[in-house]
Design an enzyme around this catalytic site. Structure first.
Site, PDB file in Angstrom:
ATOM      1  N   TYR A 140      64.889  15.469  -7.877  1.00 29.79           N
ATOM      2  CA  TYR A 140      64.440  13.801  -7.267  1.00 29.79           C
ATOM      3  C   TYR A 140      64.086  14.051  -5.763  1.00 29.79           C
ATOM      4  CZ  TYR A 140      66.883  11.762 -10.978  1.00 29.79           C
ATOM      5  OH  TYR A 140      66.848  11.056 -13.122  1.00 29.79           O
ATOM      6  N   LYS A 190      71.510  26.339 -15.069  1.00 31.75           N
ATOM      7  CA  LYS A 190      71.150  26.785 -15.961  1.00 31.75           C
ATOM      8  C   LYS A 190      70.615  28.255 -14.707  1.00 31.75           C
ATOM      9  CE  LYS A 190      67.473  27.105 -19.422  1.00 31.75           C
ATOM     10  NZ  LYS A 190      67.796  27.047 -20.782  1.00 31.75           N
ATOM     11  N   ASP A 222      71.799  23.850 -21.555  1.00 26.31           N
ATOM     12  CA  ASP A 222      71.423  23.620 -22.735  1.00 26.31           C
ATOM     13  C   ASP A 222      72.591  24.009 -23.816  1.00 26.31           C
ATOM     14  OD1 ASP A 222      71.630  26.077 -21.611  1.00 26.31           O
ATOM     15  OD2 ASP A 222      69.701  26.493 -23.442  1.00 26.31           O
ATOM     16  N   ASP A 246      71.905  13.362 -14.298  1.00 30.51           N
ATOM     17  CA  ASP A 246      70.729  11.924 -14.997  1.00 30.51           C
ATOM     18  C   ASP A 246      70.878  12.086 -16.591  1.00 30.51           C
ATOM     19  OD1 ASP A 246      69.613   9.743 -15.142  1.00 30.51           O
ATOM     20  OD2 ASP A 246      67.769  10.898 -15.869  1.00 30.51           O
ATOM     21  N   ASP A 250      74.234   9.920 -19.751  1.00 29.99           N
ATOM     22  CA  ASP A 250      73.034   8.898 -20.799  1.00 29.99           C
ATOM     23  C   ASP A 250      73.521  10.029 -22.315  1.00 29.99           C
ATOM     24  OD1 ASP A 250      71.598   7.425 -18.965  1.00 29.99           O
ATOM     25  OD2 ASP A 250      69.966   7.317 -20.550  1.00 29.99           O
TER      26      ASP A 250
END
Ligand code: IPM
Ligand code: MG
Length: 359
Positions: A140, A190, A222, A246, A250
């Site tokens: 970000y 990851k 994943d 982020d 959700d």
């Protein structure tokens, strides 16, 4: 006298923060606490009025107040703007300027809502996790970033970068939080592709030595996304970087029934706390009194707990929300398939105030 800065923002932000403010006023009154509210602009509202998504004096006011209740930012009106001047930039800037590196996003399922999830009730039962998202670093904010035209070909780049200090401090927040919960931390990464994740893995492993009483598990992002829909109840504390956090928050929110239920707290070293719902500005329903104010009301409960040291008041707010739901009250987002009668935003706020008054 405690000061609270309200930044309603865009879309449904003004509606949902209005209800949360009423709840804060009511609960403060019950506990004999005096609250002083200030209001400020952020996001598109600030772009329209002041030509910037966040003005310096708003940051200053946030520092003075110590606690910020924020609605949401963004909307189609500002969608064509470059990332650097968009409403979202105001949110990113206030997080960065106030040093709010630790974003806590608890996802729990209210028993009355287990039928509202898109997952089967038996899968949803017992979901009680805390996503600890790093909020002021990673892709970000990494440099270099930007767009270029290279021999007539459009190109864009962002940089994912973390140093060990940033990883260690968010890691500590996760391990400490786990101690007050089920003592399990899942670090999401990851590392099979990214050096950044390999660094996280090393640092989190080192940190685990200080917390022998907490179990640590590393999970690829994943497969974590997959496990969140297959076996969500297995997760206790999830710790991860800005981007993965982020996305996964959700997902975690949605499996509990609705994005309209998930609160968050953003904390740092400077002592300022910022509280906001995880959901966005929902421009499609803005200004129509359709929004679910509960995520913002639950964010106000986190404000009571973390910024005002009023855990009992926070618990009363959560209990009131729980009772309203078990009495069958629903906003439209909580009615799967569209059956049943939906309350508006203000009516839902009224129900929570009544439940508070009755407790
Ligand atoms: C969130 C939001 C923000 C983010 C956006 C609005 C910049 O999605 O708080 O999760 O990506 O952090
Ligand atoms: Mg998000």
């Amino acid at each position: 006298m405690d000061r609270i800065l309200v930044l309603p923002g865009d879309g449904i932000g003004p509606e949902v923060t209005r209800e949360a403010r009423r709840v804060l006023e009511a609960v403060a009154e019950r506990h004999g606490r005096k609250l002083a509210f200030e209001e400020g602009l952020i996001g598109g509202a600030s772009i329209d009025a002041a030509g910037t998504p966040l003005a310096d004096d708003v940051v200053e006011l946030a520092r003075e107040c110590g606690a910020v209740l924020l609605g949401a930012v963004g909307g189609p009106r500002w969608d064509d703007m470059p990332v650097d001047t968009r409403p979202e930039k105001g949110l990113l800037r206030i997080r960065k300027e106030l040093g709010l590196f630790a974003n806590l996003r608890p996802a729990t399922v209210f028993p009355a809502l287990s039928g509202a999830s898109s997952l089967r009730p038996e899968v949803v039962e017992g979901i009680d996790m805390l996503v600890v998202r790093e909020l002021t670093g990673g892709i970000y904010f990494g440099e270099p970033r930007g767009r270029a035209l290279v021999e007539g070909v459009r190109e864009a780049r962002n940089t994912m970068v973390y140093d060990e200090v940033e990883v260690r401090r968010i890691g500590r927040v996760a391990f400490e939080a786990a101690r007050g919960r089920r003592r399990h931390v899942t670090h999401v990464h990851k590392a099979n592709v990214l050096e950044v994740s390999q660094l996280w893995m090393e640092v989190v492993d080192e940190l685990a030595g200080d917390y022998p009483d907490v179990e640590l598990h590393h999970q690829l992002v994943d497969s974590c996304a997959m496990l969140l829909v297959r076996e969500p109840a297995r997760f206790d504390v999830i710790v991860t970087g800005n981007l993965f956090g982020d996305i996964l928050s959700d997902e975690a929110a949605m499996i509990t029934g609705s994005l309209g239920m998930l609160p968050s707290a953003s904390l740092g070293e400077g002592g300022v706390g910022l509280y906001e719902p995880v959901h966005g500005s929902a421009p499609d329903i803005a200004g129509q009194d359709l929004a679910n104010p509960l995520a913002t009301i639950l964010s106000a409960a986190m404000l009571l707990e973390h910024s005002l040291a009023a855990p009992e008041a926070a618990a009363e707010v959560r209990d009131a929300v729980s009772r309203v739901l078990s009495d069958g009250h629903r906003t439209a987002d909580l009615i799967l398939g569209g059956d049943g009668e939906a309350l508006g935003c203000r009516q839902m706020g009224d129900r929570v105030l009544e439940a508070l008054a009755a407790s």
